[in-house]
Design an enzyme around this catalytic site. Structure first.
Site, PDB file in Angstrom:
ATOM      1  N   CYS A   1      38.547  11.929  79.184  1.00 53.30           N
ATOM      2  CA  CYS A   1      38.105  10.939  77.798  1.00 53.30           C
ATOM      3  C   CYS A   1      37.703  11.291  76.508  1.00 53.30           C
ATOM      4  CB  CYS A   1      36.519  10.578  78.445  1.00 53.30           C
ATOM      5  SG  CYS A   1      35.190   9.787  77.676  1.00 53.30           S
TER       6      CYS A   1
ATOM      7  N   ASP B   1      63.796  21.242  71.725  1.00 50.68           N
ATOM      8  CA  ASP B   1      64.001  21.464  72.776  1.00 50.68           C
ATOM      9  C   ASP B   1      64.214  20.871  74.054  1.00 50.68           C
ATOM     10  OD1 ASP B   1      62.433  22.251  75.784  1.00 50.68           O
ATOM     11  OD2 ASP B   1      60.364  21.797  74.509  1.00 50.68           O
TER      12      ASP B   1
ATOM     13  N   CYS C   1      33.579  12.546  77.777  1.00 49.01           N
ATOM     14  CA  CYS C   1      33.125  13.841  78.103  1.00 49.01           C
ATOM     15  C   CYS C   1      34.247  14.529  78.761  1.00 49.01           C
ATOM     16  CB  CYS C   1      31.590  13.022  78.670  1.00 49.01           C
ATOM     17  SG  CYS C   1      33.252  11.489  80.215  1.00 49.01           S
TER      18      CYS C   1
END
Length: 449
Positions: free
Chosen positions: A206, A357, A209
């Site tokens: 998120c 890569d 948070c």
């Protein structure tokens, strides 16, 4: 138009004429020549055009092709870069070669490399940005998904009046507050149930948070009806949505958008997203829903290297570009919907255009392939040893397996495979090299258009 721009455009068009007519090329070099003479030429070339920039990790090329088809149902002057040459020089070439009538609304639908959005928006003021998705891809060029999105945002912030048409199922596109008017599209095709994405999935935190996101609906990777269990961050309201997925095969997808039936003549859930994005752009331009559906239902969706079917003697060879773990997994999932035996070739290069890569091949779940229905598997390309080892670890039976570095010998091996249908998964430069070998033997025309 300045004298410098006039000279630059004349030189670019002359170089395109020569390259296109004599060397069957000319997607990027004319743009390079033009930019060398006038670095700001895009400002002149794009004058009078309403520009839509389509960008993101996966799906740019097909989303662009479908969007152009949709818009051409209502507009005569729709410019695009159909070859997939999506950096600044390729976009300049697209403008150099534009054919347009003397009247009407001029539209430019531009597939744009994520790192080039700001370079284009510096000279062109788009009316809309279409954002498909962001997944881990070419770490040497883009870094993590958040740095990729930052590159795109650098361009969007130069055009705060432009409408954003974004995949609402991608949490990252809802992570930054922007002044732009925004339209979200996504999937609402299943019943809600509590679930979480696989633990190695990118983009699950998120942005408010840092809690791990949960889902009520999950299509693939981090895409779906997400929400944060610890704050109010959740998927935004969708303007347009896939309301049902009815049937899928490697060559077709039957589904509904806003309750209207669609039969897309190309497989893969990821391509349903591409069709939904094109539909959303069409509705943004007020095109009648029936015209949009007619465009999406037509049978010529396949474009360069994206489920392109090429007949080689008695084989139907489906050529599919792969370049990152999420895209590869979606292709592998699509192959599993083929109930008939098929052969498989995987071609790996590691040039700049591919990403140097190659570790991403270990994140693709080759182990899920139905090897009991795959009587022949080939590893090829400049890094054939790497992909051969990966396939061996995935469980390819040794008696069904061969390795070829040279793509001319790969083509000869494909002709000898025991099944009528052959899937070839290849990185970008391997696609180019294989198509060149096919063209040399007369199976396709030279060039990418």
């Amino acid at each position: 138009m300045s004298f410098k721009s006039s000279v630059a455009i004349a030189a670019g068009r002359a170089s395109y004429w020569f390259l296109h007519n004599f060397l069957h090329g000319g997607t990027a070099l004319p743009g390079k020549i033009t930019l060398a003479l006038d670095p700001e030429v895009l400002q002149t070339l794009s004058r009078n055009y309403e520009v839509v920039i389509i960008t993101g990790t996966n799906g740019k090329t097909l989303t662009t092709a479908l969007t152009v088809k949709v818009l051409r149902t209502n507009y005569d002057n729709v410019l695009t870069n159909p070859s997939g040459s999506n950096m600044k020089q390729g976009i300049v070439t697209a403008f150099l070669t534009a054919q347009r009538t003397k009247s009407g609304r001029y539209l430019a639908i531009l597939e744009t490399d994520e790192a080039n959005v700001a370079l284009i928006t510096r000279y062109v003021k788009p009316s809309a940005f279409v954002l498909t998705n962001i997944f881990r891809d070419q770490m040497d060029r883009y870094g993590e998904i958040y740095t990729t999105y930052a590159k795109i945002l650098d361009g969007i912030r130069m055009a705060p009046q432009a409408t954003i048409i974004a995949n609402g199922d991608a949490p990252i596109f809802n992570s930054k507050k922007l002044p732009n008017p925004t339209i979200y599209y996504g999937f609402n095709a299943t019943e809600d149930r509590e679930q979480m994405a696989a633990p190695n999935t990118d983009g699950l935190l998120c942005p408010n948070c840092q809690s791990i996101l949960h889902y009520y609906q999950l299509t693939y990777s981090n895409l779906g009806k997400y929400y944060c269990p610890n704050c109010d961050f959740k998927r935004p309201a969708l303007t347009h949505q896939v309301t049902a997925v009815n049937a899928q095969t490697p060559t077709t997808s039957t589904f509904e958008i806003d309750g209207q039936p669609v039969k897309l003549h190309i497989g893969g859930t990821y391509n349903i997203y591409n069709a939904l994005a094109a539909y959303s752009v069409g509705r943004h331009f007020d095109i009648d829903t029936n015209l949009i559906m007619q465009a999406l239902n037509s049978e010529d969706e396949k474009v360069f290297g994206r489920q392109e079917v090429i007949n080689i003697q008695d084989k139907e060879v489906t050529l599919i570009l792969v370049k990152n773990p999420v895209g590869l997994d979606q292709v592998l999932s699509m192959l599993k919907t083929d109930n008939d035996p098929f052969s498989l070739a995987v071609l790996l290069n590691a040039n700049y255009a591919d990403g140097i890569d190659t570790s991403w091949i270990w994140d693709g779940r080759f182990e899920n392939l139905p090897f009991e229905r795959i009587p022949s598997v080939l590893a090829g390309g400049e890094r054939y040893r790497d992909i051969a080892f990966r396939l061996k670890v995935a469980g390819v039976p040794a008696q069904n397996f061969e390795e070829r570095e040279n793509l001319n010998t790969v083509l000869e091996a494909i002709k000898k495979m025991p099944t009528k249908h052959v899937y070839v998964l290849a990185t970008y430069t391997a696609v180019l090299q294989l198509r060149k070998a096919m063209a040399a033997q007369g199976y396709i025309k030279e060039g990418m258009e």
